[in-house]
Design an enzyme around this catalytic site. Sequence first.
Site, PDB file in Angstrom:
ATOM      1  N   HIS A  32       0.855  -1.202   0.000  1.00 31.62           N
ATOM      2  CA  HIS A  32       0.000   0.000   0.000  1.00 31.62           C
ATOM      3  C   HIS A  32       0.889   1.249   0.000  1.00 31.62           C
ATOM      4  O   HIS A  32       1.741   1.421   0.869  1.00 31.62           O
ATOM      5  CB  HIS A  32      -0.889  -0.040   1.244  1.00 31.62           C
ATOM      6  CG  HIS A  32      -1.898   1.065   1.319  1.00 31.62           C
ATOM      7  ND1 HIS A  32      -3.110   1.031   0.649  1.00 31.62           N
ATOM      8  CD2 HIS A  32      -1.891   2.232   2.003  1.00 31.62           C
ATOM      9  CE1 HIS A  32      -3.800   2.123   0.925  1.00 31.62           C
ATOM     10  NE2 HIS A  32      -3.093   2.878   1.740  1.00 31.62           N
ATOM     11  N   HIS A  65      -2.810   4.739  -2.973  1.00 27.58           N
ATOM     12  CA  HIS A  65      -3.884   5.496  -2.317  1.00 27.58           C
ATOM     13  C   HIS A  65      -3.547   6.975  -2.495  1.00 27.58           C
ATOM     14  O   HIS A  65      -2.608   7.476  -1.869  1.00 27.58           O
ATOM     15  CB  HIS A  65      -3.926   5.071  -0.842  1.00 27.58           C
ATOM     16  CG  HIS A  65      -4.880   5.836  -0.009  1.00 27.58           C
ATOM     17  ND1 HIS A  65      -4.863   5.779   1.373  1.00 27.58           N
ATOM     18  CD2 HIS A  65      -5.907   6.669  -0.329  1.00 27.58           C
ATOM     19  CE1 HIS A  65      -5.821   6.537   1.860  1.00 27.58           C
ATOM     20  NE2 HIS A  65      -6.465   7.100   0.845  1.00 27.58           N
ATOM     21  N   MET A  67      -3.926  10.548  -1.886  1.00 26.81           N
ATOM     22  CA  MET A  67      -4.451  11.618  -1.023  1.00 26.81           C
ATOM     23  C   MET A  67      -3.912  12.938  -1.562  1.00 26.81           C
ATOM     24  O   MET A  67      -3.087  13.613  -0.930  1.00 26.81           O
ATOM     25  CB  MET A  67      -4.024  11.363   0.431  1.00 26.81           C
ATOM     26  CG  MET A  67      -4.797  10.219   1.064  1.00 26.81           C
ATOM     27  SD  MET A  67      -3.957   9.560   2.517  1.00 26.81           S
ATOM     28  CE  MET A  67      -2.816   8.456   1.703  1.00 26.81           C
TER      29      MET A  67
HETATM   30  C1  DX5 Z   1      -3.271   7.281   6.480  1.00 27.21           C
HETATM   31  C2  DX5 Z   1      -2.846   6.290   5.445  1.00 27.21           C
HETATM   32  C3  DX5 Z   1      -2.701   4.913   5.936  1.00 27.21           C
HETATM   33  C4  DX5 Z   1      -1.691   4.756   7.052  1.00 27.21           C
HETATM   34  C5  DX5 Z   1      -2.278   3.756   7.997  1.00 27.21           C
HETATM   35  O1  DX5 Z   1      -3.687   8.451   5.882  1.00 27.21           O
HETATM   36  O2  DX5 Z   1      -3.777   6.261   4.377  1.00 27.21           O
HETATM   37  O3  DX5 Z   1      -2.451   4.004   4.879  1.00 27.21           O
HETATM   38  O4  DX5 Z   1      -0.433   4.319   6.653  1.00 27.21           O
HETATM   39  O5  DX5 Z   1      -1.452   3.645   9.101  1.00 27.21           O
HETATM   40  P1  DX5 Z   1      -1.889   2.812  10.385  1.00 27.21           P
HETATM   41  O6  DX5 Z   1      -2.136   1.408   9.928  1.00 27.21           O
HETATM   42  O7  DX5 Z   1      -0.700   2.951  11.281  1.00 27.21           O
HETATM   43  O8  DX5 Z   1      -3.116   3.460  10.938  1.00 27.21           O
HETATM   44 ZN    ZN Z   2      -3.586   4.619   2.860  1.00 28.39          ZN
END
Ligand code: DX5
Ligand code: ZN
Length: 214
Positions: A32, A65, A67
């Site tokens: 990811h 992902h 953002m």
């Molecule tokens: C947060 C990210 C996540 C993050 C999750 O905005 O999209 O993918 O890495 O981290 P954990 O699993 O530590 O909550």
């Molecule tokens: Zn993420």
Amino acid sequence: MITICPSILSADFSRLAEEIQDVDCCGADCIHLDLMDGHFVPNLTFGVPIIKALRKCTELPFDAHLMVEHPETYITDLAKAGVQYVTVHQEACIHLDRVLQQIGEAGMKCGVALNPATPVSTLSCVAPYVDMILIMSVNPGFGGQKFIPYALDKILEAKDLLAACGNTNAVIEVDGGVNKDTVQSVKDAGATFLVAGSAVFGANDRKAAIASLR
Ligand code: DX5
Ligand code: ZN
């Protein structure tokens, strides 16, 4: 079937290639990749050149992902970099339908992510066309945050929405605060793609951490 997707946001950024190879060996199914632009979320990570460089170190699928604002500008380059899944945020796309088509036309699976406060019903029109719905269970931007419990209701709603439109192939991914304490509830609700950053990269025994999430 459960797909475990370690998020490299919690990896050692000075050794990303080794970190990816390590979770690959420890049983990860997918990597990811959290792209952040400092505008859509208050944090900045990495972009396509780094993904392209990392593509050489594993054969696992890459799950990007986005953002970022204007995610449509990255799609062609993400395909060239060897990414398999591209997820855009509903909140970042004025022309969501078009962006999803672009991702598919570029040969990748398309997903839509929802911030915690964005209702699942905003996806009612595009639900037949998505390969993935990503339910954010933290406010995006940072790893290591606490799981927001109402995300579980949204997983159930997303499952119902996909079933209602006959989209039986799409999967539900959950991202944020997934760990040994929360994982069973997200699986029970119907998520099958589980993103875990700190729960995997922060574990002393990553193999055991991945196995216990699965
Ligand atoms: C947060 C990210 C996540 C993050 C999750 O905005 O999209 O993918 O890495 O981290 P954990 O699993 O530590 O909550
Ligand atoms: Zn993420």
